[in-house]
Design an enzyme around this catalytic site. Structure first.
Site, PDB file in Angstrom:
ATOM      1  N   CYS A 152      42.358  38.698  30.689  1.00  0.00           N
ATOM      2  CA  CYS A 152      42.191  38.764  32.008  1.00  0.00           C
ATOM      3  C   CYS A 152      40.790  39.743  32.105  1.00  0.00           C
ATOM      4  CB  CYS A 152      43.544  39.259  32.630  1.00  0.00           C
ATOM      5  SG  CYS A 152      44.140  40.939  31.826  1.00  0.00           S
ATOM      6  N   VAL A 156      38.492  38.319  35.021  1.00  0.00           N
ATOM      7  CA  VAL A 156      37.957  39.154  36.294  1.00  0.00           C
ATOM      8  C   VAL A 156      36.744  39.594  36.455  1.00  0.00           C
ATOM      9  CG1 VAL A 156      38.179  41.452  37.397  1.00  0.00           C
ATOM     10  CG2 VAL A 156      40.395  40.500  36.612  1.00  0.00           C
TER      11      VAL A 156
END
Lengths: 509, 483
Positions: A152, A156
């Site tokens: 992630c 992001v």
């Protein structure tokens, strides 16, 4: 003096000894803990309907979820391909977690690397890490393919894998023609089954060969099925039916490799060449629906290949599967499979009296849950609580339709998006005879005393269950064995007090 | 098999040949062979892992949630962000505790804010605040909350400190924000440091104002805290029992089987006994500077070092304690002698390669030596320079040192140095077992333990024996294969 050298006791007994019990009492003085009465009172309250309502009123908090995140499924998929090194782009701790998790379940080594992004990469992006990482991995571990997914962190900050891979190749990290499939696998979308789907689609896209004439084969996608020896059973059934096939991808040897004194790093069984040629297959059959949605859409649209979903689990599921195979290939269902079916049905009729009407709770991934529901319904069992944390609307409709098709399915509720703390409330307020789930179910077993059949992922606290097949008619025998014998063992436990309950401590059951 | 110093340097050189040149130059600084009389292992450490080489390291979240804060049993630790980090670290470390899980203790549960895409886009602060409200409703007996941030939280600019302050006031309990995003630092080590700092800033800052009475505590001259023992398989208990037997009073276990009250008590004793220096030295140094509580690194692996440590600890007190320490040593002498008499003949001369985290790459060496075994190689996952200095007390000259060893290097060292036993982690275990090499996990004690203290040493000896002398290793090669 706690240890006797002839009978050394570890934690399981050592701390039951009085000197340690005294120690615990002394320690308690510094804990400022709640009184035993208060703990007991709250403990009872957590079992109540009132608590259940508060528990189900949760909108933000997740407690003990039955789902993992995307990259775990992605690297699980990648490892089924020949010589493939999973490469996770992002923070390195994730890879340590994935490798640990898979290794604890399978008791097998699992290789995967990270691009080890840190704070500077958070600011400037992870391109440098990718360039250096691919070069290191390629040189050091000599893979035939490096399959990239993301954590992630990389998602992001918006790292673009497509351009990163191109740049890395231009920088000479790996040869231009070296396959580097990739998939964006953000952990804040979907779950591990989504990651499986994304990675598989990425690999099939990368390896796609030229569309020529039919190769006369069928393709099969197992999905996120941790009973990896199911691939061997699938292969056996297909060979029995004389159906040429490609399994996309077969990780049975990756998670169940022989010990012959040499460590072999790559055990993926599906070759890159046969994957490239899969586009020339006549159709693709996925054994799971919800871990293959994007892949199937891609095969239909891009490969112009028909796809089907068949779950060859339980009798009806396997029946539908072999009939579909026969329909697609024109080949007859061999006598051998009829005999195996007969043996499985025979076993089920032998055990049905102990299972008929038994009320149970079940949790797991959507496809696993559907397969197990189909099997338990045809046995005459009564599903009651069905918890699927990584649920979706289509699954819930499918599950409800299946339940509605059986008289013994009417009592069931499908609890989509709920977790194992919700299930705890369900088990206390509406008790059942049996619980089916992974190792985390042991906490529910301890608290609610519901006997637990371990089926699913992860299973950390029992050995070798993953080595058994659950697929096809042969798989029926294993599933049946686990379920019925768990109930019989429980019955023994409930009837083993001499002169009190042991009237029913029967030798023959 | 014996290797000279030069042989070993040559082996390191050969292993390094597999790397691209740039990486080889970086990695060669992490590998060395210890030399007589040197006070350092001569390796670089605590540097970023190279991408793509298969490091065994974890991240700051693992260090903060998994190691330091996670074992505090009566608090709720929120894995704040997407579901994975909390899921993979759920019940993984066997930090034993006494309590009713889900009611007054929460160690083997997973609490997460389970970020979805909208939380990334709009921020997670509101969700976090709501989660804290829901926790209060469902778990009224919790003593407080910690929030362990996962990678996205630090990248999207959430203000978990503001949420913590606000919610702490509302619920009347401590809420501790821990900025341990996995991309921070180079390993789990920075997570330890960050977690230590949150104890200073978010716990002591408030609890300092509380009197002993308010913490239910009356001081005594023999009060000690045990810091940095995470009670894996019950280690802290088999250590505590010895400290109590020698007349000391353990007022705090931070954090194995620890309660929040013990965290607050941790600097109110006379001496801090630190087990895992790497993960808790920051806090011990802070307690020394701020509260004047000295600290001592002790080692309870194997009878030789247990006795040495008990005497060092006793020397910080008085003759009464010194005398009692001698009594304790004498009391357990027979037990240890019996263990050594039974197991040393089965284990003597066996050669071990170690690779662990924290303190164990050095501290378990004496336990092996007590059994006549030889540690021929050792290395830290996330050690710092000071760890490699402290290591020389334990290693023999000629020990191969590998810092942040890569999968490739570890395999190659094992192939070339041919140890009898490898002691490392779960990710390594089956690699070596496939090579027919006996293996023990040195993080989790391979689900056994405790290994600390005299009681633990007996289990350690039993386990090394069952690993090395299992008949299963003899089955790996077929009888018809030529040897």
């Amino acid at each position: 003096m706690s240890q006797n050298v002839e009978k050394i006791q570890d934690h399981a007994r050592l701390f039951h000894q009085p000197e340690y019990q005294d120690l615990f009492a002394r320690k308690r003085e510094f804990e400022n803990c709640h009184s035993t009465d208060e703990v007991e009172q709250i403990s009872e309250w957590t079992k109540s309907w009132e608590y259940r309502e508060k528990n189900f009123a949760r909108e933000a908090l997740t407690i003990n979820p039955a789902k993992a995140c995307q990259p775990l499924g992605a690297i699980f998929a990648a490892t089924g391909f020949e010589g493939t090194l999973p490469f996770v782009h992002g923070s390195q701790g994730c890879v340590a977690y994935f490798r640990t998790h898979l290794t604890r379940h399978f008791k097998e080594p699992f290789s995967a690397v990270s691009s080890s992004m840190t704070e500077d990469a958070a600011v400037f992006g992870g391109l440098k890490n990718m360039i250096e990482g691919l070069s290191n991995s390629y040189t050091l571990y000599k893979p035939k393919m490096i399959a990239i997914c993301t954590t992630c962190m990389a998602e992001v900050i918006g790292d673009d894998l497509s351009s990163f891979v191109t740049t890395s190749k231009n920088e000479g990290s790996v040869p231009q023609d070296f396959p580097v499939p990739f998939a964006h696998t953000p952990s804040f979308i979907g779950s591990h089954i989504t990651g499986y789907d994304n990675m598989l689609k990425g690999i099939l896209t990368e390896l796609k060969g030229d569309r020529t004439v039919s190769n006369g084969k069928l393709n099969f996608i197992p999905g996120f099925d941790t009973y990896v020896t199911n691939n061997r059973e699938l292969d056996r059934i297909l060979n029995l039916m004389d159906i040429p096939h490609t399994i996309l991808a077969d990780n049975s040897d990756s998670f169940d490799s022989p010990n012959e004194g040499e460590y072999v790093m790559y055990n993926g069984k599906t070759t890159l060449a046969e994957t490239a040629d899969a586009i020339n297959g006549d159709a693709t059959i996925a054994l799971q629906a919800y871990s293959t949605e994007k892949t199937r859409a891609y095969l239909e649209a891009d490969w112009q290949q028909p796809t089907h979903v068949c779950r060859p689990f339980g009798i009806r599921g396997t029946d539908a599967f072999v009939m579909k195979l026969s329909e697609l290939t024109g080949k007859p269902i061999p006598r051998q499979l009829e005999i195996e079916r007969g043996r499985a049905v025979d076993a089920m009729t032998d055990s049905q009296a102990w299972l008929h009407g038994k009320r149970f709770a079940l949790y797991g991934d959507p496809d696993l849950v559907l397969s197990l529901l189909s099997f338990t319904l045809e046995l005459g069992m009564e599903p009651v609580h069905i918890v699927v944390t990584n649920s979706n609307a289509t699954f819930e409709e499918e599950a409800k339709a299946l339940l509605a098709s059986y008289a013994n399915g009417k009592e069931a509720t499908v609890w989509g998006g709920k977790d194992l703390w919700h299930l705890r409330s369900l088990l206390f307020t509406e008790p059942v005879d049996l619980l089916i789930g992974n190792s985390y179910g042991k906490y529910l077993w301890r608290d609610t005393k519901t006997p637990l059949v371990r089926i699913g992922y992860p299973i950390f606290d029992r050995h070798h269950l993953h080595r058994y097949t659950t697929l096809g008619y042969q798989g029926v025998i294993n599933l049946l064995n686990w379920i019925v014998n768990t109930l019989l063992e429980e019955l023994d436990r409930q009837t083993n007090i001499p002169s009190k309950t042991d009237i029913s401590f029967d030798l023959i059951r | 098999m014996t290797f000279t110093q030069d042989d070993k340097q040559q082996i390191i050189k050969e292993v390094l040949e597999a790397y691209p040149e740039k990486s080889r130059k970086k990695r060669e600084k992490h590998l060395n062979v210890t030399e007589e009389g040197k006070s350092d292992c001569g390796v670089k450490s605590n540097i970023k892992s190279l991408p793509g080489v298969m490091t065994t390291r974890g991240c700051a979240f693992a260090g903060a949630k998994g190691v330091v804060w996670g074992p505090v049993k009566d608090m709720i630790h929120i894995s704040h962000g997407p579901v994975g980090c909390g899921y993979y670290s759920w019940s993984g470390r066997r930090n034993y505790y006494i309590g009713t899980t889900g009611v007054d203790t929460f160690g083997t549960m997973q609490f997460t804010t389970d970020f979805q895409e909208r939380d990334i886009v709009f921020g997670g602060d509101k969700k976090l605040a709501k989660v804290i409200d829901e926790l209060e409703t469902l778990f009224p007996l919790s003593k407080g909350i910690t929030i362990e941030s996962e990678c996205p939280v630090g990248l999207i600019g959430d203000d978990i400190e503001a949420v913590s302050k606000k919610k702490a006031k509302e619920i009347g309990k401590s809420v501790v924000p821990v900025r341990c995003e996995g991309f921070r630092g180079v390993s789990q080590s920075l997570g330890h440091h960050i977690a230590n700092d949150t104890v200073r800033d978010w716990v002591y800052a408030k609890s300092d104002k509380l009197s002993n009475e308010e913490l239910g505590f009356t001081a005594s001259p023999y009060d000690v805290s045990v810091i940095g023992d995470y009670n894996i398989g019950g280690d802290a208990w088999s250590s505590r029992i010895l400290l109590e037997e020698m007349g000391l009073r353990v007022i705090s276990q931070f954090s194995g089987d620890g309660s929040f009250n013990e965290v607050k008590l941790s600097h109110r004793g006379k001496l801090n006994l630190i087990h895992c220096y790497r993960s808790m030295n920051y806090l011990c140094k802070h307690m020394e500077e701020t509260y004047g509580v000295p600290w001592l690194e002790f080692n309870f692996f194997g009878p030789t070092y247990i006795a040495k440590s008990l005497r060092e600890i006793a020397d910080r007190f008085d003759d009464t304690i010194r005398a009692k320490a001698e009594e304790v040593i004498a009391k357990y002498q027979a037990q240890s002698d019996a263990v050594i008499a039974k197991y040393r003949p089965r284990l003597a001369g066996k050669r071990v390669m170690l690779m662990v985290g924290g303190l164990r790459p050095r501290h378990v060496i004496p336990a092996f030596k007590d059994l006549g075994m030889e540690v021929i190689g050792t290395g830290y996952e996330f050690g710092h320079n000071d760890d490699y200095k402290l290591t020389t007390e334990y290693t023999d000259p000629g020990t191969v040192i590998y810092d942040d060893v890569t999968g490739y290097e570890f395999e190659e060292f094992a192939r070339k140095l041919k140890p009898d036993l490898i002691a490392a982690g779960i990710k390594e275990k089956y690699v070596f077992q496939k090579m027919a090499l006996p293996f023990r996990q040195m993080h989790s004690w391979d689900y056994s333990g405790p290994y600390h203290g005299y009681d633990g040493f007996a289990i350690f000896a039993r386990d090394m024996d069952l690993a090395l002398n299992s008949p299963t290793w003899g089955l790996v090669k077929t009888p018809w294969q030529t040897v």
